[in-house]
Motif scaffolding. Structure first.
Motif, mmCIF file in Angstrom:
data_model
loop_
_atom_site.group_PDB
_atom_site.id
_atom_site.type_symbol
_atom_site.label_atom_id
_atom_site.label_comp_id
_atom_site.label_asym_id
_atom_site.label_seq_id
_atom_site.Cartn_x
_atom_site.Cartn_y
_atom_site.Cartn_z
ATOM 1 N N ASN A 195 -27.672 5.657 6.655
ATOM 2 C CA ASN A 195 -28.735 6.096 7.573
ATOM 3 C C ASN A 195 -29.659 7.078 6.866
ATOM 4 O O ASN A 195 -29.649 8.276 7.169
ATOM 5 C CB ASN A 195 -28.115 6.772 8.809
ATOM 6 C CG ASN A 195 -27.292 5.812 9.623
ATOM 7 O OD1 ASN A 195 -27.808 4.849 10.170
ATOM 8 N ND2 ASN A 195 -25.987 6.057 9.680
ATOM 9 N N ARG B 139 -23.283 6.002 18.128
ATOM 10 C CA ARG B 139 -23.493 5.191 16.918
ATOM 11 C C ARG B 139 -22.163 4.918 16.219
ATOM 12 O O ARG B 139 -21.910 3.804 15.759
ATOM 13 C CB ARG B 139 -24.443 5.916 15.940
ATOM 14 C CG ARG B 139 -25.900 5.883 16.355
ATOM 15 C CD ARG B 139 -26.526 4.501 16.168
ATOM 16 N NE ARG B 139 -26.587 4.077 14.781
ATOM 17 C CZ ARG B 139 -27.638 4.228 13.986
ATOM 18 N NH1 ARG B 139 -28.731 4.790 14.447
ATOM 19 N NH2 ARG B 139 -27.622 3.803 12.742
ATOM 20 N N GLU C 260 -8.162 4.514 -0.819
ATOM 21 C CA GLU C 260 -8.440 3.724 0.383
ATOM 22 C C GLU C 260 -8.714 2.286 0.016
ATOM 23 O O GLU C 260 -9.434 1.579 0.705
ATOM 24 C CB GLU C 260 -9.659 4.307 1.116
ATOM 25 C CG GLU C 260 -9.347 5.606 1.806
ATOM 26 C CD GLU C 260 -10.585 6.254 2.353
ATOM 27 O OE1 GLU C 260 -11.645 5.633 2.348
ATOM 28 O OE2 GLU C 260 -10.482 7.414 2.778
ATOM 29 N N ASN C 261 -8.172 1.860 -1.115
ATOM 30 C CA ASN C 261 -8.389 0.494 -1.614
ATOM 31 C C ASN C 261 -9.860 0.135 -1.633
ATOM 32 O O ASN C 261 -10.269 -0.917 -1.192
ATOM 33 C CB ASN C 261 -7.620 -0.525 -0.763
ATOM 34 C CG ASN C 261 -6.160 -0.531 -1.133
ATOM 35 O OD1 ASN C 261 -5.792 0.029 -2.159
ATOM 36 N ND2 ASN C 261 -5.358 -1.155 -0.310
ATOM 37 N N ARG D 296 -14.889 9.366 -4.716
ATOM 38 C CA ARG D 296 -15.244 10.605 -3.992
ATOM 39 C C ARG D 296 -16.759 10.663 -3.797
ATOM 40 O O ARG D 296 -17.237 10.985 -2.715
ATOM 41 C CB ARG D 296 -14.789 11.850 -4.761
ATOM 42 C CG ARG D 296 -13.346 12.116 -4.632
ATOM 43 C CD ARG D 296 -12.961 13.563 -4.400
ATOM 44 N NE ARG D 296 -11.573 13.549 -3.917
ATOM 45 C CZ ARG D 296 -11.234 13.609 -2.660
ATOM 46 N NH1 ARG D 296 -12.155 13.739 -1.732
ATOM 47 N NH2 ARG D 296 -9.967 13.544 -2.298
ATOM 48 N N GLU E 15 -32.661 7.819 7.100
ATOM 49 C CA GLU E 15 -33.662 8.537 7.898
ATOM 50 C C GLU E 15 -33.116 9.828 8.508
ATOM 51 O O GLU E 15 -33.881 10.678 8.945
ATOM 52 C CB GLU E 15 -34.232 7.613 8.997
ATOM 53 C CG GLU E 15 -33.291 7.214 10.113
ATOM 54 C CD GLU E 15 -32.282 6.124 9.731
ATOM 55 O OE1 GLU E 15 -32.326 5.641 8.590
ATOM 56 O OE2 GLU E 15 -31.417 5.786 10.568
ATOM 57 N N ARG E 16 -31.793 9.971 8.491
ATOM 58 C CA ARG E 16 -31.202 11.183 9.071
ATOM 59 C C ARG E 16 -31.151 12.349 8.071
ATOM 60 O O ARG E 16 -30.724 13.438 8.424
ATOM 61 C CB ARG E 16 -29.766 10.905 9.513
ATOM 62 C CG ARG E 16 -29.646 10.036 10.726
ATOM 63 C CD ARG E 16 -28.203 10.024 11.171
ATOM 64 N NE ARG E 16 -27.919 8.881 11.999
ATOM 65 C CZ ARG E 16 -26.715 8.380 12.177
ATOM 66 N NH1 ARG E 16 -25.684 8.930 11.569
ATOM 67 N NH2 ARG E 16 -26.518 7.338 12.957
ATOM 68 N N ASP F 100 0.857 -1.175 0.000
ATOM 69 C CA ASP F 100 0.000 0.000 0.000
ATOM 70 C C ASP F 100 0.896 1.229 0.000
ATOM 71 O O ASP F 100 1.847 1.299 0.792
ATOM 72 C CB ASP F 100 -0.905 -0.017 1.240
ATOM 73 C CG ASP F 100 -2.002 1.031 1.145
ATOM 74 O OD1 ASP F 100 -1.678 2.217 0.982
ATOM 75 O OD2 ASP F 100 -3.175 0.661 1.218
ATOM 76 N N LYS G 152 0.543 3.990 1.206
ATOM 77 C CA LYS G 152 0.603 4.685 2.502
ATOM 78 C C LYS G 152 1.702 4.128 3.403
ATOM 79 O O LYS G 152 2.104 4.756 4.364
ATOM 80 C CB LYS G 152 -0.754 4.593 3.217
ATOM 81 C CG LYS G 152 -1.854 5.386 2.537
ATOM 82 C CD LYS G 152 -3.090 5.514 3.383
ATOM 83 C CE LYS G 152 -3.934 4.279 3.437
ATOM 84 N NZ LYS G 152 -4.492 3.848 2.155
#
Lengths: 306, 484
Positions: free
Chosen positions: B219, A196, B475-476, B208, B221-222, A140, A142
């Motif tokens: 979520n 949450r 972020e793979n 993106r 409903e938010r 990776d 990073k």
């Protein structure tokens, strides 16, 4: 083929020069990981109390209020995996160590960075602590590049700022990060979202490995006559009220059953009424006033100080 | 191994260099070995499932070719059952189990089947369908059975299109493994350009957009009506850029080595009807269903009610192909209904358009088609049918609130949790994408590129490389279609 290679090389040279310039300058920037390691390694000989944990401890425990020499090795979102492995790595180099305070929060047992949004932090441990989480992607970018570690867009903004950025402005040499007392953002809506977020981090399949890590850490510490103290830091009511009480009870039961067999003390400050609105900067983090109060409590109740 | 990873970059450079340095007769071995490595980078043991499919269909092809009459049909059926069987076990078993248990519970019984705790083999539906197209084509006599086991294995496992297509036909791909591919500068650079454009679509646009889409769809409903609508439009582009980006990279990577893979996307969002959309979206799958399922069922050469049933059935199966969840089935059903409705009302719509003079405004048809497609995507992306219904309902019922906010000059995107700059960047990316498509439709972009002076061309290359690096999300993130 030769034409392609030659043209690719010519094309890549300006890019390479630019990236080497970026990498060299990003390398010089201190962040919480590099700074903590530097301060920690400078104090190894004198540390008597080591504090481990995540952001609740980073902002909530100020070792300068301990009667012994303490160091706060926690970091934001630091998991039990890193708590255990960092401590084990440096144990032989801390001859005066007497206490290790381990933070176990509501969600700690089910958390591994790699599973969630904070997976990028694994690469900070890789680059700044030379510690690779076993499931981390080996190839990776990073892992090898500061540009990709900070994210290219942020690296670009650092470049535009002439690399004059301070990423450790709140951090102190004791490892504690100060949040000013004037900040209070706790509310029901943010408290609910915070709970949450933490519940989303919790993966049942991680519990066993995390338990194993903590048990191993306790065994290693006890074998060296170092006292482990397990804590759950205080949170404000706007966080506590949204906790799933069943899950919380499961967590307590797990902690109690684990540590009773090791004759290890557990200090639960989760709903401690000594901590009031003014002690928190948000739903689950103490500000500097709260940190002073909490550190004095720990000093008295775990370290046996005044 | 993801196309948008450092691992693939290194893999591709090394394999391509080796490929051109090897003599032609040995290249298939290299391609097969690296295809196995590519697949095993996900879950190594699943190569055995792929191996099973390859062995079954290799022998089925030969047996079909060597036999006649009922026996021939029996071999084809055996091969299809084996392929569908693998899909049924690994992809649909738990879905069936969940529904069976729910049904039993509803009937007051506690009977349940054991749960199969396994990961879905990556790209299973893709390579299974490609393998099936081989045996069907051999059965139909359009393709000779491949006797070379290595070459046949490569047909199923060719790494650029192994996990997410395009789903190739044997007539197109198999002969290419025997062709000699010399190094051709123009072809190689054209392949690399396509790969870069695909990567741009994936990491700069799709990943993106995914940030916003995931936030809202996790979520719903938010979020308010505008957030739901924006997230749906963003997903409409996310899935397109994600999947067509993958296809571009696959086609580009194959082109570098001299292979020609079929086009998988052709500006689908500029279609003026649902029928046209399906001619331009995931072409390799829609033609697969047309050739092997729709036509087998009788196609449109049957009475009208049967024709409609055939259409609906094909789209329901297509939905189920995408995933073992009712959301996909509903998505398929919606498209089936769109298409049937489109055919049924064709004459009426034509007269109305003529009467209102809107047939002179083609953009209106494009926008209507886009709206219908976007609406169906809600069901594709939502975590459950209930979520999808919630999103669909609240996207519409909240519109008066948006209008009210606009009137009183209040910010309307505040609940999306995104900055204005993020939304502006995303909207600009989408405009850029559609502009490139529009220009490419009118003029051949590749030809324009070739005619540009080198410094200008290189400036474009630098712009795209820097945009990928600085605006890309690394972020793979898996490609959406890998799960199918």
């Amino acid at each position: 083929m030769k034409k392609l290679l030659a043209r690719s090389l010519i094309f890549l040279i300006p890019l390479l020069v630019f990236f080497i310039y970026l990498e060299v300058n990003l390398y010089k920037i201190q962040n919480s990981y590099s700074y903590k390691r530097q301060c920690f390694e400078q104090q190894l000989d004198s540390i008597e109390v080591l504090v481990l944990g995540s952001s609740q401890v980073v902002y909530g425990v100020n070792p300068t209020f301990f009667s012994l020499h303490g160091y706060n090795l926690s970091n934001v979102s630091q998991t039990l995996y890193y708590d255990t492995h960092l401590t084990k790595r440096y144990l032989n180099r801390m001859p005066r160590l007497k206490y290790v305070i381990i933070n176990i929060s509501y969600f700690s047992f089910g958390e591994q960075l790699i599973d969630g949004r904070e997976a990028w932090r694994d690469y900070y441990y890789s680059q700044y602590w030379d510690m690779n989480f076993p499931e981390m992607e080996y190839l990776d970018s990073k892992r090898f590049s500061k540009t990709f570690l900070y994210t290219p867009l942020r690296s670009l903004s650092y470049l535009l700022d002439g690399f004059q950025v301070n990423l450790i402005k709140n951090y102190e040499p004791s490892g504690y990060a100060r949040i000013e007392t004037t900040e209070h953002t706790q509310s029901d809506s943010t408290g609910y979202l915070r709970v949450r977020t933490h519940e989303d981090c919790f993966q049942e399949r991680r519990v066993e490995e995390n338990q194993r890590d903590v048990e191993e850490l306790i065994r290693v510490l006890q074998a060296r006559n170092i006292t482990p103290g397990i804590i759950t830091p205080p949170v404000y009511a706007t966080y506590a009220k949204f906790i799933n009480s069943k899950k919380m009870q499961q967590n307590y039961d797990r902690i109690q059953s684990m540590f009773s067999s090791y004759n290890c003390k557990y200090f639960n400050y989760f709903r401690d009424s000594r901590f009031t609105f003014d002690d928190f900067c948000d739903n689950d983090h103490l500000n500097s006033t709260g940190a002073e109060k909490f550190s004095r409590v720990l000093n008295r109740e775990i370290l046996g100080g005044q | 191994m993801l196309f948008n990873s450092l691992h693939f970059l290194l893999f591709f450079i090394v394999i391509t260099a080796f490929y051109f340095s090897l003599e032609h007769s040995k290249r298939w071995m290299l391609l097969l070995a690296c295809s196995c490595y590519f697949y095993m980078a996900f879950v190594p043991v699943y190569i055995l499932i792929l191996g099973f499919t390859v062995v079954v269909d290799y022998f089925a092809g030969i047996l079909i070719e060597n036999s006649e009459g009922r026996r021939r049909k029996m071999y084809l059926l055996s091969s299809i059952i084996a392929n569908i069987g693998v899909l049924a076990v690994f992809k649909y078993y738990n879905f069936f189990n969940d529904n069976f248990s729910a049904l039993m519970q509803g009937l007051g019984s506690s009977i349940s089947l054991p749960y199969l705790s396994i990961l879905l083999p990556i790209g299973l539906s893709f390579h299974t369908f490609q393998a099936m197209s081989y045996t069907i084509e051999v059965y139909r006599g359009h393709q000779k059975a491949e006797r070379h086991f290595g070459i046949y294995s490569l047909y199923v496992m060719f790494y650029p299109q192994l996990v997410a297509g395009p789903i190739e036909r044997p007539q197109n791909l198999l002969p290419q493994f025997r062709e000699r591919h010399d190094f051709d500068y123009a072809r190689v650079t054209s392949g690399l350009r396509l790969m870069a454009w695909g990567l741009f679509k994936k990491v700069v646009i799709a990943d993106r957009l995914a940030i916003a889409v995931d936030t809202v769809y996790t979520n719903p409903e938010r979020y308010n009506s505008l957030s739901l609508i924006l997230a749906t439009i963003f997903f409409t582009y996310q899935i397109y850029c994600d999947f067509s980006g993958y296809s571009d990279m696959a086609i580009g990577a194959a082109r570098v080595m001299g292979f020609r893979l079929m086009t998988n996307f052709n500006n689908p969002y500029q279609s003026s009807s649902i029928g046209e959309f399906w001619k331009h979206w995931h072409i390799s799958l829609s033609t697969w269903f047309k050739d092997y399922l729709f036509i087998t069922l009788g196609g449109n050469r049957v009475p009208v009610p049967r024709w409609y049933c055939n259409l609906l059935f094909v789209f329901l199966v297509s939905g189920l192909w995408h995933g073992a969840n009712w959301t996909f089935v509903v998505w398929g059903a919606i498209h089936g209904v769109y298409l049937i409705g489109g055919i049924f009302t064709f004459g009426i719509r034509k007269n109305i358009k003529k009467y209102l003079y809107v047939d002179k405004i083609p953009l209106l048809s494009v926008m209507t088609t886009f709206g219908l497609v976007a609406f169906a995507w809600i069901f594709f992306r939502a975590n459950s049918v209930n979520d999808a219904i919630y999103i669909a309902k609240h996207s519409i019922t909240g519109i008066p609130d948006i209008v009210h906010r606009l009137i009183i000059n209040q910010p309307i995107y505040e609940y999306l949790g995104l900055s204005t700059s993020f939304i502006v960047v995303m909207i600009c990316s989408i405009i850029l994408l559609e502009t490139v498509h529009y220009i490419h439709n009118k003029f051949n972009l590749a030809t324009i590129f070739q005619k540009l002076p080198t410094p200008v061309r290189w400036a474009f290359y630098y712009a795209i490389v820097l945009a990928i690096i600085f605006f890309g999300v690394f972020e793979n993130r898996q490609f959406i279609y890998f799960q199918f």
